[in-house]
Design a protein around this motif. Structure first.
Motif, PDB file in Angstrom:
ATOM      1  N   HIS A 104       0.944  -1.068  -0.011  1.00  0.00           N
ATOM      2  CA  HIS A 104      -0.219   0.001  -0.057  1.00  0.00           C
ATOM      3  C   HIS A 104       0.731   1.219   0.061  1.00  0.00           C
ATOM      4  N   PRO A 121      -6.542  -1.396   6.104  1.00  0.00           N
ATOM      5  CA  PRO A 121      -7.330  -2.649   6.455  1.00  0.00           C
ATOM      6  C   PRO A 121      -7.874  -3.349   5.354  1.00  0.00           C
ATOM      7  N   GLU A 122      -6.841  -4.440   5.121  1.00  0.00           N
ATOM      8  CA  GLU A 122      -7.224  -5.440   3.870  1.00  0.00           C
ATOM      9  C   GLU A 122      -6.894  -4.544   2.589  1.00  0.00           C
ATOM     10  N   GLU A 123      -7.716  -4.570   1.586  1.00  0.00           N
ATOM     11  CA  GLU A 123      -7.251  -3.837   0.275  1.00  0.00           C
ATOM     12  C   GLU A 123      -7.617  -2.497   0.386  1.00  0.00           C
ATOM     13  N   TRP A 124      -8.018  -1.961   0.965  1.00  0.00           N
ATOM     14  CA  TRP A 124      -8.805  -0.398   0.892  1.00  0.00           C
ATOM     15  C   TRP A 124      -7.742   0.329   1.927  1.00  0.00           C
ATOM     16  N   HIS A 163      -8.307   1.896  -3.368  1.00  0.00           N
ATOM     17  CA  HIS A 163      -8.434   0.496  -3.530  1.00  0.00           C
ATOM     18  C   HIS A 163      -7.154  -0.177  -3.797  1.00  0.00           C
TER      19      HIS A 163
END
Length: 123
Positions: A6, A79-82, A105
């Protein structure tokens, strides 16, 4: 998905926003964004890297306050893909012109395929 993935995507996107040469900007956007990225900005919706490049050229580099640069002001919260991160546009003296938060995203490959821009103070 790791936070590093990210961070890399977001930092490449910010570097592209700061690139004044169009070819360099597109190279950086190619590293950060999927080809069919959906961009929700203050001026509406765009699709594709070119729409993001056009927004950067028109809004960031031709800002009425003069040349500006984008600075990430927070860690990338993912948090995860976001993911979300705070930013500000600052002038050459380091004075803040505009602040906001983007939500992105990130695909498993590490490309941003959606960007939602929230410009202005949220308080």
């Amino acid at each position: 998905m790791t936070d590093t993935l990210h961070d890399r995507a977001v930092d490449a996107y910010i570097a592209a926003a700061n690139a004044t040469e169009p070819g360099r900007r597109m190279t950086l956007l190619s590293r950060a964004l999927s080809a069919d990225v959906v961009f929700w900005g203050p001026l509406g919706r765009g699709v594709g890297r070119e729409s993001v490049a056009d927004f950067i050229a028109e809004v960031v580099h031709r800002h009425p306050a003069g040349p500006a640069r984008m600075v990430r002001t927070t860690a990338v919260d993912a948090p995860e893909e976001w993911a979300r991160f705070g930013w500000r546009y600052e002038d050459t003296a380091g004075q803040s012109i505009l602040t906001g938060m983007d939500v992105v995203h990130v695909t498993p490959a590490g490309d941003i395929d959606q960007i939602i821009v929230f410009a202005g103070d949220m308080t």
